[in-house]
Scaffold this motif. Structure first.
Motif, PDB file in Angstrom:
ATOM      1  N   LEU A   1       0.806  -1.222   0.000  1.00 41.22           N
ATOM      2  CA  LEU A   1       0.000   0.000   0.000  1.00 41.22           C
ATOM      3  C   LEU A   1       0.839   1.271   0.000  1.00 41.22           C
ATOM      4  O   LEU A   1       0.422   2.299  -0.536  1.00 41.22           O
ATOM      5  CB  LEU A   1      -0.938  -0.002   1.206  1.00 41.22           C
ATOM      6  CG  LEU A   1      -2.039  -1.063   1.191  1.00 41.22           C
ATOM      7  CD1 LEU A   1      -2.836  -1.020   2.484  1.00 41.22           C
ATOM      8  CD2 LEU A   1      -2.965  -0.853  -0.007  1.00 41.22           C
ATOM      9  N   ARG A   2       2.018   1.207   0.594  1.00 45.20           N
ATOM     10  CA  ARG A   2       2.866   2.401   0.665  1.00 45.20           C
ATOM     11  C   ARG A   2       3.309   2.863  -0.727  1.00 45.20           C
ATOM     12  O   ARG A   2       3.661   4.027  -0.922  1.00 45.20           O
ATOM     13  CB  ARG A   2       4.073   2.107   1.553  1.00 45.20           C
ATOM     14  CG  ARG A   2       4.748   3.332   2.130  1.00 45.20           C
ATOM     15  CD  ARG A   2       5.654   2.955   3.282  1.00 45.20           C
ATOM     16  NE  ARG A   2       6.495   1.811   2.971  1.00 45.20           N
ATOM     17  CZ  ARG A   2       7.110   1.066   3.885  1.00 45.20           C
ATOM     18  NH1 ARG A   2       6.978   1.346   5.165  1.00 45.20           N
ATOM     19  NH2 ARG A   2       7.859   0.042   3.532  1.00 45.20           N
ATOM     20  N   ALA A   3       3.257   1.963  -1.704  1.00 45.74           N
ATOM     21  CA  ALA A   3       3.653   2.321  -3.067  1.00 45.74           C
ATOM     22  C   ALA A   3       2.620   3.210  -3.750  1.00 45.74           C
ATOM     23  O   ALA A   3       2.941   3.906  -4.720  1.00 45.74           O
ATOM     24  CB  ALA A   3       3.869   1.051  -3.897  1.00 45.74           C
ATOM     25  N   TYR A   4       1.375   3.207  -3.255  1.00 43.67           N
ATOM     26  CA  TYR A   4       0.294   3.919  -3.945  1.00 43.67           C
ATOM     27  C   TYR A   4      -0.384   4.982  -3.085  1.00 43.67           C
ATOM     28  O   TYR A   4      -1.345   5.610  -3.525  1.00 43.67           O
ATOM     29  CB  TYR A   4      -0.764   2.908  -4.409  1.00 43.67           C
ATOM     30  CG  TYR A   4      -0.180   1.753  -5.178  1.00 43.67           C
ATOM     31  CD1 TYR A   4       0.382   1.942  -6.438  1.00 43.67           C
ATOM     32  CD2 TYR A   4      -0.158   0.469  -4.634  1.00 43.67           C
ATOM     33  CE1 TYR A   4       0.936   0.886  -7.141  1.00 43.67           C
ATOM     34  CE2 TYR A   4       0.391  -0.593  -5.332  1.00 43.67           C
ATOM     35  CZ  TYR A   4       0.937  -0.382  -6.586  1.00 43.67           C
ATOM     36  OH  TYR A   4       1.493  -1.437  -7.274  1.00 43.67           O
ATOM     37  N   ASN A   5       0.105   5.161  -1.870  1.00 40.35           N
ATOM     38  CA  ASN A   5      -0.535   6.103  -0.953  1.00 40.35           C
ATOM     39  C   ASN A   5       0.511   6.958  -0.244  1.00 40.35           C
ATOM     40  O   ASN A   5       1.710   6.713  -0.362  1.00 40.35           O
ATOM     41  CB  ASN A   5      -1.370   5.338   0.087  1.00 40.35           C
ATOM     42  CG  ASN A   5      -2.515   4.569  -0.532  1.00 40.35           C
ATOM     43  OD1 ASN A   5      -3.578   5.116  -0.783  1.00 40.35           O
ATOM     44  ND2 ASN A   5      -2.303   3.277  -0.782  1.00 40.35           N
ATOM     45  N   ASP A   6       0.030   7.938   0.499  1.00 39.00           N
ATOM     46  CA  ASP A   6       0.928   8.794   1.264  1.00 39.00           C
ATOM     47  C   ASP A   6       1.724   7.949   2.255  1.00 39.00           C
ATOM     48  O   ASP A   6       1.142   7.231   3.085  1.00 39.00           O
ATOM     49  CB  ASP A   6       0.116   9.859   2.014  1.00 39.00           C
ATOM     50  CG  ASP A   6       0.990  10.710   2.914  1.00 39.00           C
ATOM     51  OD1 ASP A   6       1.851  11.439   2.390  1.00 39.00           O
ATOM     52  OD2 ASP A   6       0.815  10.623   4.147  1.00 39.00           O
ATOM     53  N   LYS A   7       3.043   8.032   2.143  1.00 36.23           N
ATOM     54  CA  LYS A   7       3.918   7.210   2.978  1.00 36.23           C
ATOM     55  C   LYS A   7       3.675   7.459   4.462  1.00 36.23           C
ATOM     56  O   LYS A   7       3.631   6.519   5.263  1.00 36.23           O
ATOM     57  CB  LYS A   7       5.378   7.511   2.629  1.00 36.23           C
ATOM     58  CG  LYS A   7       6.388   6.708   3.427  1.00 36.23           C
ATOM     59  CD  LYS A   7       7.816   7.092   3.077  1.00 36.23           C
ATOM     60  CE  LYS A   7       8.180   8.436   3.678  1.00 36.23           C
ATOM     61  NZ  LYS A   7       9.616   8.770   3.499  1.00 36.23           N
TER      62      LYS A   7
END
Length: 360
Positions: free
Chosen positions: A153-159
């Motif tokens: 998920l971190r690849a597509y959302n605010d880290k």
């Protein structure tokens, strides 16, 4: 006993294991420049980087009056099997009277393993020990499950948003006392992360990187320059070859598991002999990542690690045969964050452009 342990990956697991067995547990400091410099100063020059980091951690723990250190041994010919004795000698030479308990795999010496567990169980009954091990193993599996979700998920959302959920989950897991607590917290945070599932693109649009290498630099983000977050930053999902659950299954359980045996067998194509560490299984994981449709491999090698030096030497052959790009990064006290970021960015750009054959 006033116990502690090296800082590596999900330290909450080690803390809960010793804590639930009734010990006074001191959390080790997270590796930073001060700790690394301290470890480098008092370690043999030829020692591998993980050894130096752990030396620094131990020296900082001596300031907290820790009298017993619990650590794991090495695998095969890997020099990690000597860490315990050498660290004890270094600490004694510096005037510290400390016991180092090394947990080696029961596959190597069952009687020794039994004596270590007997020593660590303290006043707990064997029934209590069984319950603690069950609870801690369940905790390990859940932590790995949530982290794998975070790495996607971190690849597509605010880290920051995803990292905050992950950190909050870990904080709550510190309070668990039984498997019911684990299940409740697991469901809470998987539900939070599930709200971001819609951000994951169609399969054909996803890019995935497999991370392989020596277990310490693969698991511990504070010394591998947060490699996973760097990869995620550019829209690539990440999966590691090593999670703590895998280490437990490989080293503690009586039966390794068919999947791990198959990984090891795949690696024999490039490394036939058992040269220690995870060199052979890393090659197997690289092949496995390719078969799963991953787009590239990042190989992390601590300076001075002999098994991973061999892995690096055959990585080009694997890359050519299986047509998957491999980036090898050596990690030591001189590794600059900007350098790692630049190399990772160039590697990922190359993959997206699909021209890695010309570049390599």
């Amino acid at each position: 006993m006033r116990l502690s342990f090296p800082y590596m990956g999900p330290t909450i697991v080690y803390k809960k294991l010793l804590e639930l067995l009734g010990h006074d547990v001191v959390m080790p400091p997270k590796p930073n420049k001060e700790i690394i410099d301290l470890g480098v100063k008092y370690s043999p020059e030829f020692a591998c980087f993980p050894f130096k980091v752990i030396t620094g951690i131990y020296l900082k723990l001596m300031e907290k009056w820790v009298d017993t250190l619990v650590t794991s041994g090495g695998h095969g010919p890997c020099r990690a099997g000597y860490f315990g004795e050498v660290h004890k000698k270094i600490l004694q030479d510096l005037g510290y009277d400390v016991e180092i308990i090394v947990i080696d795999s029961p596959h190597d010496d069952y009687k020794y393993f039994y004596e270590v567990i007997k020593r660590l169980k303290g006043d707990s009954s064997w029934l209590q020990v069984g319950r603690v091990i069950k609870t801690v193993y369940q905790l390990t599996k859940v932590l790995d499950e949530i982290e794998k979700k975070v790495e996607i998920l971190r690849a597509y959302n605010d880290k920051g948003t995803i990292n905050r959920i992950w950190m909050d989950a870990q904080e709550e897991f510190y309070q668990i006392k039984n498997t019911a607590d684990i299940k409740r917290i697991k469901n809470k945070y998987l539900n939070k992360l599930a709200k971001f599932d819609k951000s994951i693109p169609a399969e054909a649009e996803r890019y995935r990187i497999g991370i392989i290498g020596e277990i310490y630099v693969v698991l511990e983000q504070s010394i591998n320059n947060q490699i996973e977050e760097k990869v995620n930053r550019f829209g690539f999902e990440v999966e590691r070859s090593q999670y703590l659950t895998d280490w437990i299954r490989e080293n503690i359980f009586p039966f390794t598991g068919k999947d791990l045996e198959e990984i090891e067998k795949k690696g024999e194509e490039f490394i036939e002999a058992d040269i220690g560490g995870h060199a052979r299984s890393n090659m197997g994981h690289a092949i496995d990542f390719k078969e799963k449709g991953f787009d590239g491999i990042i190989h992390l090698k601590p300076f001075g690690c002999l098994p991973e030096l061999v892995s690096q030497s055959v990585a080009d052959d694997l890359s050519e045969k299986y047509e998957i790009p491999v980036l090898s990064i050596t990690i030591d006290e001189q590794t600059a964050d900007a350098n790692v970021l630049t190399r990772v960015e160039a590697f990922l750009d190359m993959i997206k452009e699909k021209d890695y054959r010309e570049v390599m």
